[in-house]
Design an enzyme around this catalytic site. Structure first.
Site, PDB file in Angstrom:
ATOM      1  CB  CYS A   2       0.826 -11.523   6.454  1.00 47.03           C
ATOM      2  SG  CYS A   2       0.453 -10.280   7.776  1.00 47.03           S
ATOM      3  NE  ARG A  27      -0.575 -13.334   0.901  1.00 45.75           N
ATOM      4  CZ  ARG A  27      -1.653 -14.194   0.374  1.00 45.75           C
ATOM      5  NH1 ARG A  27      -1.643 -14.232  -0.828  1.00 45.75           N
ATOM      6  NH2 ARG A  27      -2.295 -14.405   1.274  1.00 45.75           N
ATOM      7  CD1 TRP A  80      -2.299  -4.697   5.000  1.00 45.36           C
ATOM      8  CD2 TRP A  80      -3.492  -5.711   6.488  1.00 45.36           C
ATOM      9  NE1 TRP A  80      -3.464  -3.940   4.928  1.00 45.36           N
ATOM     10  CE2 TRP A  80      -4.200  -4.303   6.148  1.00 45.36           C
ATOM     11  CE3 TRP A  80      -4.164  -6.645   7.507  1.00 45.36           C
ATOM     12  CZ2 TRP A  80      -5.611  -4.158   6.296  1.00 45.36           C
ATOM     13  CZ3 TRP A  80      -5.617  -6.030   7.774  1.00 45.36           C
ATOM     14  CH2 TRP A  80      -6.263  -4.969   7.180  1.00 45.36           C
ATOM     15  CG  ASN A 106      -1.538 -14.987   5.624  1.00 46.36           C
ATOM     16  OD1 ASN A 106      -2.150 -14.090   6.161  1.00 46.36           O
ATOM     17  ND2 ASN A 106      -1.846 -15.654   4.458  1.00 46.36           N
ATOM     18  N   GLY A 107      -2.411 -14.740   8.960  1.00 48.63           N
ATOM     19  CA  GLY A 107      -3.722 -15.079   9.618  1.00 48.63           C
ATOM     20  C   GLY A 107      -3.850 -14.880  10.790  1.00 48.63           C
ATOM     21  CD  GLU A 492     -13.068  -0.287 -10.205  1.00 49.53           C
ATOM     22  OE1 GLU A 492     -13.668  -0.468  -9.064  1.00 49.53           O
ATOM     23  OE2 GLU A 492     -12.056  -0.445 -10.360  1.00 49.53           O
ATOM     24  CE  LYS A 496      -9.016   0.660  -9.052  1.00 54.95           C
ATOM     25  NZ  LYS A 496      -9.595  -0.516  -9.279  1.00 54.95           N
ATOM     26  CD  GLU A 499      -7.840   0.785  -5.251  1.00 58.09           C
ATOM     27  OE1 GLU A 499      -8.495   0.402  -6.316  1.00 58.09           O
ATOM     28  OE2 GLU A 499      -7.492  -0.070  -4.301  1.00 58.09           O
ATOM     29  CG  HIS A 515     -32.878  12.574  -4.365  1.00 59.59           C
ATOM     30  ND1 HIS A 515     -34.107  13.061  -4.333  1.00 59.59           N
ATOM     31  CD2 HIS A 515     -32.938  12.206  -5.717  1.00 59.59           C
ATOM     32  CE1 HIS A 515     -34.878  13.004  -5.452  1.00 59.59           C
ATOM     33  NE2 HIS A 515     -34.045  12.239  -6.214  1.00 59.59           N
ATOM     34  CE  LYS A 614      -4.248  -7.721  -7.147  1.00 58.00           C
ATOM     35  NZ  LYS A 614      -5.091  -6.545  -7.543  1.00 58.00           N
TER      36      LYS A 614
END
Ligand code: F6R
Length: 619
Positions: A2, A27, A80, A106-107, A492, A496, A499, A515, A614
């Site tokens: 947020c 955010r 968010w 925020n939180g 990675e 990428k 996401e 395996h 982010k």
């Protein structure tokens, strides 16, 4: 998560809040809203959905009309979701029953349920399912509605804070006051001042272009920001003094410029960032780690082991760092996902060095693991991008990666800058511990200096990668394979892609395929194989053949002039040659561009992928 912002001043307040929210949108961006206090009333607009929707609403029905140049106070929020689904009702800001207070948060307020029940019993009406709304009602209980002095309001605020459990940053306005209120406990908050104006925000990016000075708020602090001055108080309501820092970011650094997306801009910034890092980290033949690095040679000699901890992309950089510390500095190293580490016993000793890696310096899990290390008196070093972040303040030592603001949600330039700095650090440790001689060191440094040019050359693959992406962008599933130092590159590459394009992708150590994972390969499965000329090359070729034999469509990332790759692959991305340790810096480029083009072709919102934020500031 947020983003919260507040503004006081005489600019066009709606534009200021919207620009700030745009910069904070990374955010969280599932809903948004603003509120402005004007002529004794609070005007509010909020909606589920992205900022452009709020802009449309404001265009079709303006918040209020007022004289240009009047001083106004307002707040904004980009969400968010944590408590309560994504809906108009759950979007911030929230008002108390009498509509004399508006808040953005925020939180998380952990004890909101019990507070809410009590408040409902006292007659308060709630309009949302959020934890945030309890705060304004709680405060409302403690203030007289029509008049309250600044002093009594401060008292009411500190009493309210004592009842709230959890971590939060708040921004409040009220027509009862001619100032903006900021409160920090656990989540980041900054207060900035400009010329007869000021802002409060969860991130410095929101202040750029308006504020010249910035105060970093600490937990328990409250600020009352007027247009020409700011007062700070501790949680008991006692006045405190704070020092301001100069805000040195330029608007250019936080805008997309000629690029379509921040992610693309940030991918193309990588040569410049590594060049600047070279300038900062090397002076003559000396390694400089910056003024926040305080480990003495004696401390370094006594390190028995390193535990690296991080999340997501930073964790992948950490896996590459492990190779550096073990193979160059000869220090046993483990790498942990921060959210897992915090629920395990910390079996580390006083000579363990914990390295936390984080772009934002705010990731809640990484921060929690860092705090757990500190409690146990384990020495810590944070490798960070964002200065003045929580980890910057809390780690014993910090090395900055100097990547500049990274705004695209998918981390790109921070990743390569992290790898670069881990390599430099490993060389420094090796020197102090006498594991490397000058000749070898100079050879490494000589090669490191060629990397920015080699990345520039690699970026020229852009058009080819776009063409190849067109062939595969409808595939439902991708596999990424690598070995040794490029196994983390495979992880990675898969991260990428998934996401930002929402395609399922998995990265595997190529030797592990037989395996189990090899069974996911069928005809039509694109298999991206990292096969540079390093110590794992021959084994990688065998693994490629195994994937090919099962119908996989092979795309390889290899070195120029490697004819063998052409024969066994459907498509190849060629990289300039470098030493094994530095290959991940080049391999990252086609992986980033491939994910970028696939996401664009699928019409995804590259900079703001769904469900993500982010800076992950909740545990
Ligand atoms: C992926 C990505 C995330 C972050 C992770 C850690 O592209 O950006 O996986 O790497 O959330 O964030 P920081 O580095 O800020 O701690």
């Amino acid at each position: 998560m947020c983003g919260i912002v507040g503004y006081i001043g005489s600019r066009d307040i709606i534009s200021v809040l919207l620009v700030a929210l745009e910069r904070l949108e990374y955010r969280g961006y599932d809903s948004c809203g603003i509120a402005v206090s004007y002529q004794g009333r609070i005007f509010i607009k909020k909606t589920a959905g992205r900022l452009f929707k709020l802009k449309e609403i404001l265009n079709s029905s303006p918040l209020f009309s007022h004289e240009e140049g009047e001083t106004l106070i307002g707040i904004g929020h980009t969400r968010w979701a944590t408590h309560g689904k994504v809906s108009d009702e759950n979007a911030h800001p929230f008002l108390d029953c009498e509509k004399k207070l508006a808040i953005v948060h925020n939180g998380i307020i952990e004890n909101f349920q019990e507070l809410k029940e009590r408040l409902i019993n006292n007659g308060h009406k709630f309009e949302s399912e959020t934890d945030t709304e309890v705060i304004v009602h709680l405060l409302e209980e403690k203030i007289k509605k029509d008049h309250i002095s600044e002093k009594d309001f401060l008292k009411a605020l500190s009493e309210t804070l004592k009842e709230l459990k959890g971590s939060f940053a708040l921004c409040l306005i009220s027509p009862l006051f001619d100032f903006l209120i900021g409160i920090k406990k656990g989540s980041p908050l900054l207060c900035g001042i400009g010329k007869n104006e000021g802002m409060i925000a969860s991130d410095i990016l929101a202040l750029v272009g308006i504020c010249k000075k910035v105060y970093i708020m600490e937990d328990g602090e409250i600020c009352f920001l007027k247009k020409d001055k700011v007062n700070f108080y501790n949680e008991n309501g006692e006045k405190i003094e704070k020092d301001a820092q100069t805000l040195d970011l330029k608007v250019k650094e936080v805008s997309k410029g000629r690029y379509r997306h921040f992610m693309r801009k940030e991918i193309f910034e990588q040569p410049k960032i590594l060049t600047e890092n070279l300038e900062k980290r090397l002076y003559d033949k000396e390694i400089l780690l910056g003024e926040s690095f305080h480990l003495y040679p004696e401390d370094i000699k006594h390190i028995t082991n390193i535990v690296i901890q991080a999340c997501g992309t930073s964790y992948h950089a950490g896996l590459i760092g492990r190779d550096y510390f073990e193979r160059i500095s000869e220090i046993p190293t483990t790498v942990e996902i921060a959210s897992e580490l915090i629920s395990r016993p910390f079996l580390f000793n006083n000579n363990t060095l914990m390295i936390a890696i984080s772009q934002s310096g705010e990731t809640a899990d990484t921060l929690a693991a860092l705090r757990a290390a500190k409690e146990r008196k384990i020495k810590s070093l944070a490798i960070l991008n964002v200065k003045r972040s929580s980890m910057d303040r809390e780690a014993d030592n910090v090395i900055f990666i100097n990547a500049g603001p990274e705004i695209g949600v998918a981390s790109t330039k921070a990743y390569t800058a992290q790898i670069f700095n881990l390599f430099i650090l490993a060389l420094y440790f090796a020197l102090i511990r006498e594991k490397i001689n000058t000749e070898k060191l100079n050879n490494y440094l000589k090669e490191l200096k060629t990397i920015p040019e080699k990345i520039k050359k690699t970026l020229l693959l852009d058009k080819i990668i776009k063409r190849v992406a067109k062939k595969y962008y409808n595939s439902p599933h991708f596999v990424f394979l690598g070995r040794g130092i490029n196994y983390p590159s495979a992880l990675e590459g898969a991260l990428k892609l998934k996401e930002i394009s929402y395609i399922h992708a998995a990265g595997y150590p190529a030797g592990e395929m037989k395996h189990g994972p090899i069974s996911v390969i069928s005809e039509e499965t694109p298999v991206i194989c990292i096969c540079v000329k390093d110590s794992t090359y021959e084994k990688m070729i065998s693994n490629i053949m195994e994937a090919k034999a099962r119908g996989g469509r092979i795309i390889t990332i290899g070195n120029e002039n490697d004819k063998r790759l052409k024969e066994i692959s459907e498509d190849v991305f060629y990289l300039p040659a470098t030493i094994e340790f530095l290959t991940p810096l080049l391999v990252a480029i086609p992986l980033q561009l491939f994910a970028y083009h696939i996401a664009c072709l699928r019409g995804c919102d590259v900079d703001k992928p769904r469900h993500l934020a982010k800076s992950v500031t909740v545990l």
